[in-house]
Scaffold this active site. Structure first.
Site, mmCIF file in Angstrom:
data_model
loop_
_atom_site.group_PDB
_atom_site.id
_atom_site.type_symbol
_atom_site.label_atom_id
_atom_site.label_comp_id
_atom_site.label_asym_id
_atom_site.label_seq_id
_atom_site.Cartn_x
_atom_site.Cartn_y
_atom_site.Cartn_z
ATOM 1 N N GLY A 1 34.230 44.125 47.087
ATOM 2 C CA GLY A 1 34.458 42.824 46.471
ATOM 3 C C GLY A 1 35.478 42.854 45.356
ATOM 4 C CB SER B 1 40.971 42.335 45.650
ATOM 5 O OG SER B 1 40.316 41.180 45.232
ATOM 6 C CB SER B 2 39.781 47.794 48.149
ATOM 7 O OG SER B 2 38.866 47.389 49.157
ATOM 8 C CG ASP C 1 41.078 38.630 46.827
ATOM 9 O OD1 ASP C 1 40.602 38.022 45.854
ATOM 10 O OD2 ASP C 1 40.388 39.075 47.760
ATOM 11 C CE LYS D 1 38.051 40.333 52.443
ATOM 12 N NZ LYS D 1 38.969 39.606 51.536
#
Length: 403
Positions: free
Chosen positions: A88, A90-91, A135, A179
């Site tokens: 969570g 934003s990698s 992001d 995701k």
């Protein structure tokens, strides 16, 4: 949206140019395999197998297609990062943005930060995730020492000065959620898309050209409070079936599948439209309230911001249903340990919570969360060092050239 890019978490790519006609990708973490792709062939992204290098190639592909580059410059890239994967933070988007930036530079092209953010937001969809662009925007538009209010259509960023007297602490619940590897994220996108069309229909608007809830608000010139009232009036809380939606919108089942669903949501049969729309408009209202508190700097600003964060998590948990038991447990522990406000961050279903902690309570907070959440579980205890830390706003993506 009021995000910031943390100073302590980043992705670095060391890149050298060559004439090999290939792009070679390697990761400093031995758990991730290397990959090589031709500079002249079409770049294929395997949506069913979302490996780390496919996220990188999303950024490469976005630049290649934006500029119509037939033969990309050969590159040897080694990637290293301190952002916990699928947490969570934003990698995946950071990897896409990193790739877009180095590919642009390697091929001697130029774009504004805004344009690059927009291209990278679209590029990440190659892997199947229908994200909105926040992001990628903060990855490029972030500035050290300030959060940003990110707005779209057109994309723009406004400084938000965070109050003195508190810091933000990140804590990872240690449940990973990729995701692109599940349908959870895209199901919510689809539900919001359908809710958009149902609300437009209820007000006599042309629902065919509307895909996002903000478009209905803009068309009606309505406030967020008025949109929340419309949601309660026009959408019932019970889940909608495909048949009910098709009848309301005057479309066929085939149109429903091809125009409203994504590739990985074709199996869905029921949709919670009221809850999803209410969360989106409510969250937008909380973002504006958050900025207003930061701008006006009242004496109780830290507590008021904390209250908004708590409301946000409750909405994510109950209306958008993007939390998970471990995240809820962690948020509860954070609040009991001295945080004035805690909420999940990122897409949800795992990953991190962000907590607002008064300066004088930071050390005791870290100790209490460690004791209650990490130490009792061997796996969490092993991950604690990279999972629990103070975060401050840092700068956006940049290129360093070694002559």
């Amino acid at each position: 949206m009021c995000p910031w890019k943390g100073q302590s978490n980043s992705i670095l790519a060391a890149v050298s140019l060559n004439n090999s006609g290939k792009i070679t990708l390697a990761n400093a973490n031995p758990l991730y395999t290397d990959f090589t792709v031709s500079c002249s062939e079409d770049i294929a992204i395997d949506r069913d197998n979302p490996k780390w290098y496919y996220y990188f190639l999303c950024g490469v592909k976005g630049i290649k297609e934006n500029f119509g580059i037939a033969n990309l410059a050969g590159m040897s890239c080694v990637v290293e990062g301190t952002i916990p994967p699928s947490s969570g933070l934003s990698s995946s988007s950071a990897l896409v943005c990193c790739a877009g930036l180095v590919t642009m530079e390697a091929n001697q092209k130029s774009l504004s930060k805004v344009a690059l953010a927009e291209i990278c937001a679209k590029s990440e969809r190659y892997i199947g995730t229908e994200g909105g662009g926040m992001d990628q925007s903060i990855s490029f538009l972030a500035e050290r020492g300030t959060a940003k209010l990110i707005e779209f259509q057109p994309l723009r960023a406004t400084d938000v000065k965070l109050p003195d007297g508190a810091v933000f602490v990140i804590s990872n619940c240690c449940v990973e959620m990729n995701k692109a590897a599940s349908a959870h994220f895209n199901i919510r996108v689809v539900e919001c898309r359908i809710a958009t069309k149902m609300l437009a229909q209820a007000r006599g608007l042309d629902s065919g050209r509307m895909l996002k809830l903000v478009q209905v608000q803009t068309e009606l010139k309505a406030s967020l409070q008025e949109m929340l009232a419309l949601v309660d009036e026009a959408l019932h809380p019970e889940p909608y079936s495909r048949e009910e939606i098709c009848k309301a919108l005057g479309i066929t089942p085939e149109q429903f599948s091809t125009e409203l669903l994504s590739a990985n949501t074709q199996q869905e049969t029921h949709f919670k439209l009221h809850q999803r729309a209410r969360h989106v408009y409510g969250e937008a209202a909380r973002v504006l309230q958050f900025k207003s508190v930061c701008d006006s700097e009242p004496a109780e600003s830290v507590q008021r911001l904390g209250d908004l964060m708590n409301q946000s998590h409750a909405s994510c948990r109950d209306l958008y249903e993007c939390s998970c038991p471990e995240l809820d447990q962690l948020v509860d522990i954070c609040l009991k340990s001295g945080s004035v406000g805690s909420r999940l961050t990122g897409a949800g279903w795992g990953g991190c919570a962000v907590s607002m902690v008064p300066d004088e309570k930071v050390e005791s907070f870290l100790q209490a969360v460690s004791k209650a959440y990490y130490r009792p579980d061997p796996r969490r205890a092993e991950m604690e060092k990279q999972s629990l830390f103070v975060s401050k706003p840092g700068g956006g993506a940049a290129i360093f050239i070694e002559e």
